[in-house]
Design a protein around this motif. Structure first.
Motif, PDB file in Angstrom:
ATOM      1  N   ASP A  10       0.878  -1.281  -0.135  1.00  0.00           N
ATOM      2  CA  ASP A  10      -0.032   0.167  -0.056  1.00  0.00           C
ATOM      3  C   ASP A  10       0.960   1.376  -0.013  1.00  0.00           C
ATOM      4  O   ASP A  10       2.014   1.015   0.656  1.00  0.00           O
ATOM      5  N   HIS A  12       0.486   5.774   0.825  1.00  0.00           N
ATOM      6  CA  HIS A  12      -0.409   6.977   0.678  1.00  0.00           C
ATOM      7  C   HIS A  12       0.503   8.184   0.735  1.00  0.00           C
ATOM      8  O   HIS A  12       1.537   8.127   1.061  1.00  0.00           O
ATOM      9  N   HIS A  46      -3.371  -1.274   6.369  1.00  0.00           N
ATOM     10  CA  HIS A  46      -3.885  -1.695   5.164  1.00  0.00           C
ATOM     11  C   HIS A  46      -3.068  -2.559   4.388  1.00  0.00           C
ATOM     12  O   HIS A  46      -3.776  -3.528   3.838  1.00  0.00           O
TER      13      HIS A  46
HETATM   14 MG    MG Z   1      -4.533   2.217   1.729  1.00  0.00          MG
END
Ligand code: MG
Length: 161
Positions: A10, A12, A46
């Motif tokens: 993941d 971000h 995540h």
């Molecule tokens: Mg995420």
């Protein structure tokens, strides 16, 4: 014994926002920056949830927690992680270990490592020595090297006795 492995990845975006909490592994990291996302943007949780879902033969967290759903706005990512554990348990598996690598120039993880490990052990209901938590940089290369975001790669092993 039936053992399976799964990976989750993941990313971000990091933004300047003093008002928004920066969460990594369910722990708030003090500072002026935050991770941007529809949920609380906890990149570590995540990746971990996706690894657990992958190992137990499910799809990704976006299927269960749509970023189009207003109900998921600023969602506590421990809810996402718990859902992945529940879906794994439904298929008769338990988590054996998790190995996690955070990728980016900031924030510095070392000062918060113990606290994150404690929180993860609690969320995953496994001993701390079954959790590997590492951090690396990209040697200043690319977007992560310019501190535009944070990435996380998680690997898990699950087993059915
Ligand atoms: Mg995420």
């Amino acid at each position: 014994m039936d053992i399976r492995t799964g990976t989750g990845l993941d990313f971000h975006r990091l933004i300047d926002d003093e008002a928004r909490p920066l969460l990594i592994g369910g722990v708030e990291i003090p500072g002026k920056r935050a991770l941007l996302g529809h949920s609380d943007a906890d990149v570590l949780l995540h990746a971990l949830a996706d690894a657990i879902l992958g190992a137990s033969g499910h799809s990704d967290i976006g299927i269960y927690f749509s970023d189009k759903d207003q109900a998921n706005k600023n969602l506590d990512s421990s809810v996402i992680l718990k859902k992945s554990l529940a879906l794994m348990s439904e298929r008769g598996y338990r988590l054996s270990n998790a190995d996690i690598t955070l990728i980016g120039e900031e924030p510095r993880i070392a000062p918060h490592r113990e606290k994150i490990l404690e929180r993860l052990a609690d969320l995953l209901a496994i001993a701390q020595d079954r959790i590997g938590l590492k951090a690396t940089t990209t040697e200043k290369m690319g977007a992560l090297g310019r501190s535009e975001g944070v990435g996380c790669l998680a690997t898990v092993l699950i087993q059915k006795d």
